[in-house]
Design a protein around this motif. Structure first.
Motif, PDB file in Angstrom:
ATOM      1  N   ASN A 114      36.265  66.466  49.624  1.00 37.69           N
ATOM      2  CA  ASN A 114      35.862  67.916  50.154  1.00 37.69           C
ATOM      3  C   ASN A 114      35.069  67.908  51.330  1.00 37.69           C
ATOM      4  O   ASN A 114      33.845  67.780  51.387  1.00 37.69           O
TER       5      ASN A 114
ATOM      6  N   ILE B 129      38.141  63.935  44.597  1.00 40.02           N
ATOM      7  CA  ILE B 129      38.745  64.612  45.694  1.00 40.02           C
ATOM      8  C   ILE B 129      38.044  64.737  46.726  1.00 40.02           C
ATOM      9  O   ILE B 129      36.710  65.268  46.618  1.00 40.02           O
TER      10      ILE B 129
ATOM     11  N   SER C 129      40.009  67.361  53.585  1.00 39.42           N
ATOM     12  CA  SER C 129      39.948  68.073  52.389  1.00 39.42           C
ATOM     13  C   SER C 129      41.346  67.666  51.299  1.00 39.42           C
ATOM     14  O   SER C 129      42.386  67.613  51.894  1.00 39.42           O
ATOM     15  N   ASN C 130      40.850  67.666  50.128  1.00 34.28           N
ATOM     16  CA  ASN C 130      41.983  67.217  49.033  1.00 34.28           C
ATOM     17  C   ASN C 130      42.525  65.902  48.972  1.00 34.28           C
ATOM     18  O   ASN C 130      43.413  65.404  48.167  1.00 34.28           O
ATOM     19  N   GLU C 131      41.895  65.115  49.934  1.00 32.14           N
ATOM     20  CA  GLU C 131      42.481  63.489  49.904  1.00 32.14           C
ATOM     21  C   GLU C 131      41.742  62.886  48.880  1.00 32.14           C
ATOM     22  O   GLU C 131      40.720  63.091  48.490  1.00 32.14           O
TER      23      GLU C 131
ATOM     24  N   TYR D 132      34.053  65.773  42.884  1.00 35.39           N
ATOM     25  CA  TYR D 132      34.437  65.912  44.264  1.00 35.39           C
ATOM     26  C   TYR D 132      33.356  64.793  44.981  1.00 35.39           C
ATOM     27  O   TYR D 132      32.286  64.455  44.433  1.00 35.39           O
TER      28      TYR D 132
END
Ligand code: ZN
Length: 186
Positions: A44, A42, A30-32, A60
């Motif tokens: 998720n 991003i 996550s957040n990559e 996302y």
């Protein structure tokens, strides 16, 4: 003029930075940051028994995957998804350009390549498209398709080849320049 130059430079800097982001080895957490069709998303991650990927157009990429999946399993699933998405675009764009250029590719294949965005086999009438292109803006994919299809009319990158590109895709130089900032061999 100076202002325009500066804006161009900033744009270039930004796109190089963005691309370096895409080239980093992914961990699928996550957040990559992941790029898709030229847009920044991003990642998720969601725990799910059945793997699937959904895109929220604003921000996302939701990656539903079993929590015990290894990096390799995640990577394999994700790249397969990219491949399917690229295939969809190719099924739309290749026939469009075949009609305009009046040539036909016998086969279009997707491949992970390190040094080239695309390639073609003149005699087999086969085109290879780099999987990375699904992360780039669609105009870049379109340029590579046109470039390779035009090779069926002209094998080398000579004057005739360039004038054919000018005819079919007048902005091709800009797309080529944007792509070549990253992979020099194309
Ligand atoms: Zn070429």
């Amino acid at each position: 003029m100076e202002k325009k130059k500066l804006e161009l430079l900033q744009k270039k800097k930004k796109s190089i930075h963005n691309f370096l982001d895409t080239m980093k080895t992914k961990e699928y957490v996550s957040n990559e940051v992941h790029y898709f069709k030229g847009k920044k998303y991003i990642l998720n991650l969601k725990d799910s028994k059945r793997s699937r990927i959904e895109i929220d157009d604003k921000k996302y990429i939701y990656f539903y995957v079993p929590s015990n999946y290894t990096l390799e399993q995640k990577q394999k699933y994700y790249e397969n998804w990219l491949r399917k998405e690229l295939k969809k675009e190719l099924e739309r764009l290749v026939p469009k350009w075949e009609k305009i250029i009046e040539v036909k590719a016998r086969e279009v294949r997707i491949k992970k390549m390190k040094t080239r965005w695309g390639s073609c086999n003149f005699y087999a009438r086969r085109i290879w498209i780099n999987l990375e292109l699904i992360k780039r803006p669609l105009e870049h994919l379109e340029y590579v398709i046109v470039h390779e299809l035009v090779h069926f009319l002209e094998k080398s990158h000579n004057k005739r080849f360039k004038s054919l590109l000018d005819l079919f895709l007048p902005q091709w130089r800009l797309y080529k320049q944007e792509l070549n900032q990253f992979i020099l061999d194309y």
